[in-house]
Motif scaffolding. Sequence first.
Motif, mmCIF file in Angstrom:
data_model
loop_
_atom_site.group_PDB
_atom_site.id
_atom_site.type_symbol
_atom_site.label_atom_id
_atom_site.label_comp_id
_atom_site.label_asym_id
_atom_site.label_seq_id
_atom_site.Cartn_x
_atom_site.Cartn_y
_atom_site.Cartn_z
ATOM 1 N N TYR A 11 0.831 -1.202 0.000
ATOM 2 C CA TYR A 11 0.000 0.000 0.000
ATOM 3 C C TYR A 11 0.869 1.256 0.000
ATOM 4 O O TYR A 11 0.673 2.171 -0.814
ATOM 5 N N HIS A 14 2.963 1.340 -3.611
ATOM 6 C CA HIS A 14 2.367 1.617 -4.923
ATOM 7 C C HIS A 14 1.367 2.758 -4.915
ATOM 8 O O HIS A 14 1.169 3.414 -5.943
ATOM 9 N N GLU A 15 0.736 3.059 -3.782
ATOM 10 C CA GLU A 15 -0.217 4.170 -3.758
ATOM 11 C C GLU A 15 0.406 5.476 -3.284
ATOM 12 O O GLU A 15 0.028 6.543 -3.758
ATOM 13 N N THR A 161 -14.203 0.227 -4.569
ATOM 14 C CA THR A 161 -13.668 1.535 -4.963
ATOM 15 C C THR A 161 -14.756 2.594 -4.913
ATOM 16 O O THR A 161 -14.533 3.710 -4.447
ATOM 17 N N TYR A 172 -6.027 12.425 -5.492
ATOM 18 C CA TYR A 172 -5.522 11.920 -6.761
ATOM 19 C C TYR A 172 -5.055 13.025 -7.709
ATOM 20 O O TYR A 172 -4.167 12.801 -8.535
ATOM 21 N N SER A 198 -4.263 4.971 -12.681
ATOM 22 C CA SER A 198 -3.134 4.125 -12.262
ATOM 23 C C SER A 198 -2.189 4.911 -11.370
ATOM 24 O O SER A 198 -2.081 6.133 -11.469
ATOM 25 N N PHE A 199 -1.475 4.163 -10.513
ATOM 26 C CA PHE A 199 -0.390 4.731 -9.719
ATOM 27 C C PHE A 199 0.946 4.434 -10.414
ATOM 28 O O PHE A 199 1.054 3.460 -11.171
ATOM 29 N N SER A 207 -1.945 -0.554 -12.315
ATOM 30 C CA SER A 207 -3.334 -0.326 -12.697
ATOM 31 C C SER A 207 -4.220 -0.385 -11.456
ATOM 32 O O SER A 207 -4.137 -1.329 -10.674
ATOM 33 N N SER A 208 -5.066 0.619 -11.269
ATOM 34 C CA SER A 208 -5.861 0.692 -10.043
ATOM 35 C C SER A 208 -7.358 0.579 -10.306
ATOM 36 O O SER A 208 -8.008 -0.355 -9.854
ATOM 37 N N THR A 209 -7.913 1.532 -11.042
ATOM 38 C CA THR A 209 -9.354 1.567 -11.270
ATOM 39 C C THR A 209 -9.624 1.907 -12.734
ATOM 40 O O THR A 209 -9.119 2.903 -13.234
ATOM 41 N N THR A 244 -2.081 -5.676 -10.501
ATOM 42 C CA THR A 244 -2.370 -5.731 -9.066
ATOM 43 C C THR A 244 -3.369 -6.816 -8.692
ATOM 44 O O THR A 244 -3.422 -7.854 -9.318
#
Length: 398
Positions: A11, A14-15, A161, A172, A198-199, A207-209, A244
């Motif tokens: 966490y 990557h974030e 999410t 963001y 993405s982060f 890739s996140s959402t 991810t």
Amino acid sequence: MKLIESDDFYYDFHENGIIPPYISNLFLKHSGVLFYENKKGGKNIGNLPLVYYLGVVPSYIDISLFNKDNYNLKKINERENVGNAISINSYNNINEYLKSHFKAKYRSNINRYVKRLESSFNITHKMYFGEIKKEKFYFLMNTLKSMLEVRFSQLKKTNFTLLTWKDNYESYFQLIKTKKASLSVIYDNEIPIDISFSFHFNNILFSSTSCFDVDYLKFGLGNISIYKELEWCIKNNYDVYDMTFGMLEYKRKWCDLNYVFESHIYAKKGNINSYLISKFLSAIIGFKNLLKLIKAHILLEIFQAIYLKFKYKGELSINNKSIKYKIENIDTTNNIEKLKEINYQKASFKQLKKPLYDFLYTANENISNIKVYKSENSNQTYFFYGNKKIAKLVIDIS
């Protein structure tokens, strides 16, 4: 002396782009590439604890501590925690990867998706990475949220999410401005039809959402979104495209780097207390893995979803009614119906978009060549006229 130094590695990494100060270097295990070096030389470490604990560590990463010679390392796989990624650094362009990774038939399917979309609409791709106006950011994030609401309403599934959107949304924008995050957007003219958030950490994209406009479902936008982001990563000399947690089948097929998540326990050598603490931590991880083995984590996820829905009650505005319809190719409409041409782009004809776009895909037509007619004999019958084909659409209102 501090007993335990504990960090949620993945966490923070990557974030937030945060690496614990006691870590000296990070390497990609599959290629040996050094992608992080702590140049402060461990000056901020302070007193050494008896145990370092790092949770949720991707197995494709090798971690080196400043004082690694003082510790024994034990790695434990975290059951049910798996991920998939693409190793990029040996490819010069997207076609090289496609040729190397996919068989001819699947490669042909992906290329057909891309060509059909680009031949049917005026398609552009934009990567917002470092530069984005605040108004554009809010517009794209609100559009992404709406896409997620519609898609998961159709799937009748909970999206975590969405339930925690308010908690993360505001941060963001600054992450994109500082190149710690990005928005990959596919446009039809000026309309976003696929958005992926993405982060970034150095040369790794996480890739996140992501989601797409469901009216374009026939065109395989999920695959095209990956295609466009991977193409950008290769052009910008990235090493890894990490998809991810959680893996849909079409995403898994893209990946050549399958990995697990691990817990790392570093116990100080020659100390009975560090040994006992490491054994205790190992037992806790083992117990969690046992719960996952008997699927207890699924029950926990259900309770979590109920809690989050209650917490954010009233903040989701899902309003999507999918229609049933039948569409068939015909030779002519002469002497069949009295027809009236309509402007299908009006909001009152929004229900026609998906069947119309399905027709574009199967007929390989461009949207600019299409005329839409409504039957004057039936309120639920329409006709699509293209350069190559004609189709009849009947909407089922039962």
